[in-house]
Design a protein around this motif. Sequence first.
Motif, mmCIF file in Angstrom:
data_model
loop_
_atom_site.group_PDB
_atom_site.id
_atom_site.type_symbol
_atom_site.label_atom_id
_atom_site.label_comp_id
_atom_site.label_asym_id
_atom_site.label_seq_id
_atom_site.Cartn_x
_atom_site.Cartn_y
_atom_site.Cartn_z
ATOM 1 N N SER A 139 0.819 -1.209 0.000
ATOM 2 C CA SER A 139 0.000 0.000 0.000
ATOM 3 C C SER A 139 0.855 1.263 0.000
ATOM 4 N N ASN A 140 2.149 1.110 -0.121
ATOM 5 C CA ASN A 140 3.041 2.275 -0.137
ATOM 6 C C ASN A 140 2.922 3.027 -1.460
ATOM 7 N N GLU A 141 3.327 4.273 -1.424
ATOM 8 C CA GLU A 141 3.333 5.081 -2.642
ATOM 9 C C GLU A 141 4.322 4.460 -3.632
ATOM 10 N N GLY A 142 3.934 4.396 -4.888
ATOM 11 C CA GLY A 142 4.799 3.820 -5.916
ATOM 12 C C GLY A 142 4.548 2.345 -6.152
ATOM 13 N N CYS A 143 3.664 1.733 -5.364
ATOM 14 C CA CYS A 143 3.339 0.314 -5.557
ATOM 15 C C CYS A 143 2.215 0.176 -6.572
ATOM 16 N N ASP A 144 2.323 -0.836 -7.392
ATOM 17 C CA ASP A 144 1.241 -1.203 -8.287
ATOM 18 C C ASP A 144 0.188 -1.921 -7.439
ATOM 19 N N GLY A 145 -1.032 -1.954 -7.887
ATOM 20 C CA GLY A 145 -2.116 -2.592 -7.142
ATOM 21 C C GLY A 145 -1.912 -4.070 -6.901
ATOM 22 N N ASN A 146 -1.099 -4.739 -7.734
ATOM 23 C CA ASN A 146 -0.885 -6.171 -7.574
ATOM 24 C C ASN A 146 0.417 -6.506 -6.840
ATOM 25 N N ASP A 147 1.207 -5.507 -6.479
ATOM 26 C CA ASP A 147 2.447 -5.769 -5.748
ATOM 27 C C ASP A 147 2.113 -6.345 -4.377
ATOM 28 N N LYS A 148 2.923 -7.302 -3.949
ATOM 29 C CA LYS A 148 2.669 -7.947 -2.664
ATOM 30 C C LYS A 148 3.948 -8.018 -1.844
ATOM 31 N N ILE A 149 3.779 -8.016 -0.551
ATOM 32 C CA ILE A 149 4.894 -8.221 0.374
ATOM 33 C C ILE A 149 4.658 -9.573 1.041
ATOM 34 N N ILE A 150 5.646 -10.447 0.918
ATOM 35 C CA ILE A 150 5.557 -11.792 1.476
ATOM 36 C C ILE A 150 6.509 -11.864 2.669
ATOM 37 N N ARG A 151 6.000 -12.378 3.771
ATOM 38 C CA ARG A 151 6.821 -12.478 4.975
ATOM 39 C C ARG A 151 6.701 -13.888 5.555
#
Length: 192
Positions: A139-151
Amino acid sequence: MDKKGFTMTELMVSIAIIAVVMVFLVKMLIDVRYDKRNELYDTKNQINRAEIIKTIQTDLDGKIINSINDSESEENKLVININTDSSLLAKIEAFTQNGEEYIKYRSTDNKNYKWMIEKNNKETYIKKTDVVLSVTKCSNEGCDGNDKIIRINIPIIIDNSTLRRDNDSQMDNIILTFYNYSGSTIESTTLN
């Protein structure tokens, strides 16, 4: 009359006081040695933890992760399979062998790495059943709607009465974080 020397009572009291002081000194020296040994093991584990995280994240950096699963895991063995966009497979294993705890990593180019989790005077082990996988949209600025963070969070438990009741110090856990670029969907994100 002037007496020189100690009475038997004075001598016994002096010996008792010296004995009590010696007991406290010996206990203090044992505690210092114990703490020093624990610091050495803790330092080795922190170095191992940093190497594990760096090795895995460097290998998977820039690759798109398509699926993560632990379908090969058993009761005392954790196996996390990570499939990437190029059909390359990476594998993280946590297992016990001859009473020692190990983390093994097979990279996407089939190189094997292995680290032992040092045990000290406290019980130290990998909690193989409580691995946490989270996938969140960026949800950060510069992220595409489909970008994901995996942890992926692999708990390292140190049985130490000074820690919380569940003995999980987040500082000792192996926490892997990946940024998955847009255009990919993680097909499978199942961990126990």
